[in-house]
Design an enzyme around this catalytic site. Sequence first.
Site, PDB file in Angstrom:
ATOM      1  N   GLU A   1       0.575  -1.275  -0.135  1.00 45.88           N
ATOM      2  CA  GLU A   1      -0.085   0.249   0.014  1.00 45.88           C
ATOM      3  C   GLU A   1       1.459   1.352  -0.356  1.00 45.88           C
ATOM      4  O   GLU A   1       1.002   1.395   1.302  1.00 45.88           O
ATOM      5  CB  GLU A   1      -1.090  -0.530   1.140  1.00 45.88           C
ATOM      6  CG  GLU A   1      -2.022   1.440   1.438  1.00 45.88           C
ATOM      7  CD  GLU A   1      -3.070   1.525   0.045  1.00 45.88           C
ATOM      8  OE1 GLU A   1      -3.285   0.118  -0.842  1.00 45.88           O
ATOM      9  OE2 GLU A   1      -2.861   2.295  -0.338  1.00 45.88           O
TER      10      GLU A   1
ATOM     11  N   CYS B   1       5.014  -1.571  -8.590  1.00 53.08           N
ATOM     12  CA  CYS B   1       3.475  -1.190  -8.543  1.00 53.08           C
ATOM     13  C   CYS B   1       3.694  -0.450  -7.134  1.00 53.08           C
ATOM     14  O   CYS B   1       4.069   1.050  -7.400  1.00 53.08           O
ATOM     15  CB  CYS B   1       2.889  -3.069  -7.477  1.00 53.08           C
ATOM     16  SG  CYS B   1       0.722  -2.607  -7.592  1.00 53.08           S
TER      17      CYS B   1
ATOM     18  N   HIS C   1       3.750  -7.149 -10.533  1.00 52.53           N
ATOM     19  CA  HIS C   1       4.459  -8.075  -9.180  1.00 52.53           C
ATOM     20  C   HIS C   1       5.190  -9.349 -10.291  1.00 52.53           C
ATOM     21  O   HIS C   1       4.553 -10.419 -10.040  1.00 52.53           O
ATOM     22  CB  HIS C   1       3.506  -8.826  -8.261  1.00 52.53           C
ATOM     23  CG  HIS C   1       2.761  -7.472  -7.300  1.00 52.53           C
ATOM     24  ND1 HIS C   1       3.155  -7.389  -6.076  1.00 52.53           N
ATOM     25  CD2 HIS C   1       1.893  -6.290  -7.865  1.00 52.53           C
ATOM     26  CE1 HIS C   1       2.435  -6.083  -5.793  1.00 52.53           C
ATOM     27  NE2 HIS C   1       1.709  -6.105  -6.991  1.00 52.53           N
TER      28      HIS C   1
ATOM     29  N   GLU D   1       6.784 -11.117  -8.870  1.00 50.92           N
ATOM     30  CA  GLU D   1       8.158 -11.381  -7.254  1.00 50.92           C
ATOM     31  C   GLU D   1       6.401 -13.021  -7.445  1.00 50.92           C
ATOM     32  O   GLU D   1       7.054 -13.591  -6.360  1.00 50.92           O
ATOM     33  CB  GLU D   1       7.947 -10.534  -6.560  1.00 50.92           C
ATOM     34  CG  GLU D   1       7.218 -10.257  -5.459  1.00 50.92           C
ATOM     35  CD  GLU D   1       6.398  -9.213  -6.599  1.00 50.92           C
ATOM     36  OE1 GLU D   1       6.903  -8.521  -7.324  1.00 50.92           O
ATOM     37  OE2 GLU D   1       5.732  -8.487  -5.597  1.00 50.92           O
TER      38      GLU D   1
HETATM   39  N1  GLN Z   1      -2.987   0.200  -4.961  1.00 51.03           N
HETATM   40  C1  GLN Z   1      -1.952  -0.015  -4.324  1.00 51.03           C
HETATM   41  C2  GLN Z   1      -1.596   1.194  -3.996  1.00 51.03           C
HETATM   42  O1  GLN Z   1      -2.116   2.407  -4.806  1.00 51.03           O
HETATM   43  C3  GLN Z   1      -1.068  -0.665  -4.864  1.00 51.03           C
HETATM   44  C4  GLN Z   1      -1.381  -2.020  -4.835  1.00 51.03           C
HETATM   45  C5  GLN Z   1       0.615  -2.970  -5.268  1.00 51.03           C
HETATM   46  O2  GLN Z   1       1.262  -2.512  -4.294  1.00 51.03           O
HETATM   47  N2  GLN Z   1      -0.109  -3.624  -5.309  1.00 51.03           N
HETATM   48  O3  GLN Z   1      -0.747   1.401  -2.777  1.00 51.03           O
END
Ligand code: GLN
Length: 193
Positions: free
Chosen positions: A51, A82, A174, A176
């Site tokens: 997050e 991400c 991702h 990983e």
């Molecule tokens: N939606 C998340 C964000 O905005 C990111 C999601 C993820 O890392 N898989 O932080």
Amino acid sequence: MVAKARIGVLALQGDFAEHIEMLENLSAKAVKVKKHSDLNKLDGLIIPGGESTAIKKLIDRYDFENIIKEKVRDGMSLWGTCAGLICIANKLTEDDPKPMKLIDAEVSRNWFGRQIDSFETNLKFKGIKGDIKAVFIRAPIVNKVSSDVEVLSTLDEDTIVAIKQDKILGTSFHPEISGSTKVHEYFIKLSKT
Ligand code: GLN
């Protein structure tokens, strides 16, 4: 014998354990980064998915931003996956979090909305032979890049999902958790240049 690349994974929040496991199965020494001194002598650093608001809050709380910038200036490579990509972007279309401005790109969070907020697909990735398997989880996309940034992968021709500027890499997805090691191998090689 060539020394193994030392790759750190920022372990404040998110799926750092999966990156560490992936690196340990490859030709790298994986370092769990929880404090400033863990960044010493790294060839590369991964900021994982999770997050982005939580990761950035912890980066601020433990004062990691300046030291990461210093290490990048001194030649450490960096990869944001991400939420990690969100944290390293120059600009976001949202107000939160405040990104670290390490790669000259504008990023939009949660691009794929609720219906298909998670999916898996095969992608072409510049510099990697064959397809890679990519897992998208509430993923961001890259809206805009400067001419200093190379686009490495797109979804549907024009949705940018992987970029590189010098030794800084960003992916929306991702690798990983995809079971495919190709992008980690790519980053290990980038970190040794
Ligand atoms: N939606 C998340 C964000 O905005 C990111 C999601 C993820 O890392 N898989 O932080």
